[in-house]
Design an enzyme around this catalytic site. Structure first.
Site, PDB file in Angstrom:
ATOM      1  CG  ASP A 126      -2.075  -0.898   1.136  1.00 35.25           C
ATOM      2  OD1 ASP A 126      -2.824  -0.794   0.152  1.00 35.25           O
ATOM      3  OD2 ASP A 126      -2.251  -1.742   2.035  1.00 35.25           O
ATOM      4  CG  ASP A 130      -7.302  -3.529   0.650  1.00 32.49           C
ATOM      5  OD1 ASP A 130      -7.227  -3.890   1.836  1.00 32.49           O
ATOM      6  OD2 ASP A 130      -6.503  -2.722   0.129  1.00 32.49           O
TER       7      ASP A 130
END
Length: 228
Positions: free
Chosen positions: A42, A185
């Site tokens: 990320d 996610d």
């Protein structure tokens, strides 16, 4: 390589953002031995999402470990103007970049072109407030490789799964070709991964439900077993 070549029927992607950075190399090696094939990376810029997270320098330091273990890195760009970062992420060892529809708007075609120039796969993510139909239409028109349905508001690890995400995943799955992976996610764990799979997802990002457990290898293996 393409997403269909990377993944098995389904894939659990440990999210590096939730790892213990004092022991990151060892944790990655443990998960590679446990069978991890794709790691989620990320990137937050402090603008599109509040936190500034990790970037190419961290990726460059860990990608040799991941490569040596036969795995790949899927980079989720929670940033404005994500295409500006494709070159550095590719050079650092990234294999795929996922951009947010809300960040790129009508520049998605440009992003796809830049990703291809750097040999990257590209996915399209969308926030909970964005309709699946809008994301699917944009994804198909631009020719992305994967679509990510956020089941939390992007930015921070450890948030709870939004129950209404199941309906959004189901809708998205009906709008995309069967061969296009649907990724989820946010808040994915042993209590809901089966439902998420039944709704049509094939890629499962797991942060706190892996790295937040004392035995993170066992936690990863349990998620995989629940999908078998």
């Amino acid at each position: 390589m393409s997403w269909p070549e990377w993944i098995r029927t389904v894939e659990v992607e440990p999210s590096i953002y939730a790892a213990d950075f004092a022991n990151l190399g060892a944790q990655l090696e443990d998960l590679l031995r446990a069978g991890t094939k794709v790691f989620h990376f990320d990137v937050g810029d402090g603008h599109f999402v509040p936190p500034v997270t990790i970037g190419p320098i961290v990726l460059q330091s860990i990608s040799p470990i991941i490569r040596a273990g036969g795995a790949l890195v899927d980079c989720h760009l929670m940033v404005e103007e994500p295409q500006k970062h494709f070159a550095s992420l590719a050079a650092a060892g990234g294999d795929s970049v996922t951009v947010h529809l809300e960040a790129v708007g009508d520049r998605l075609h440009e992003c796809v072109g830049v990703a291809r120039e750097h040999g990257l796969q590209i996915g399209l993510a969308f926030k909970p407030e964005t309709r699946p139909a809008a994301a699917a239409t944009a994804a198909l028109a631009a020719g992305v490789d994967m679509v990510l349905c956020m089941s939390i508001n992007p930015g921070y690890s450890g948030q709870e799964f939004m129950p209404d995400a199941l309906d959004r995943i189901r809708e998205l799955r009906t709008l995309l070709p069967a061969t296009m992976p649907v990724q989820v996610d946010g808040g994915v764990g042993p209590e809901n991964i089966g439902e998420i799979r039944a709704a049509g997802a094939t890629l499962f990002v797991a942060g706190a439900s892996v790295f937040g457990r004392e035995d993170y290898v066992r936690a990863y293996r349990r998620l995989v077993q629940l999908l078998s």
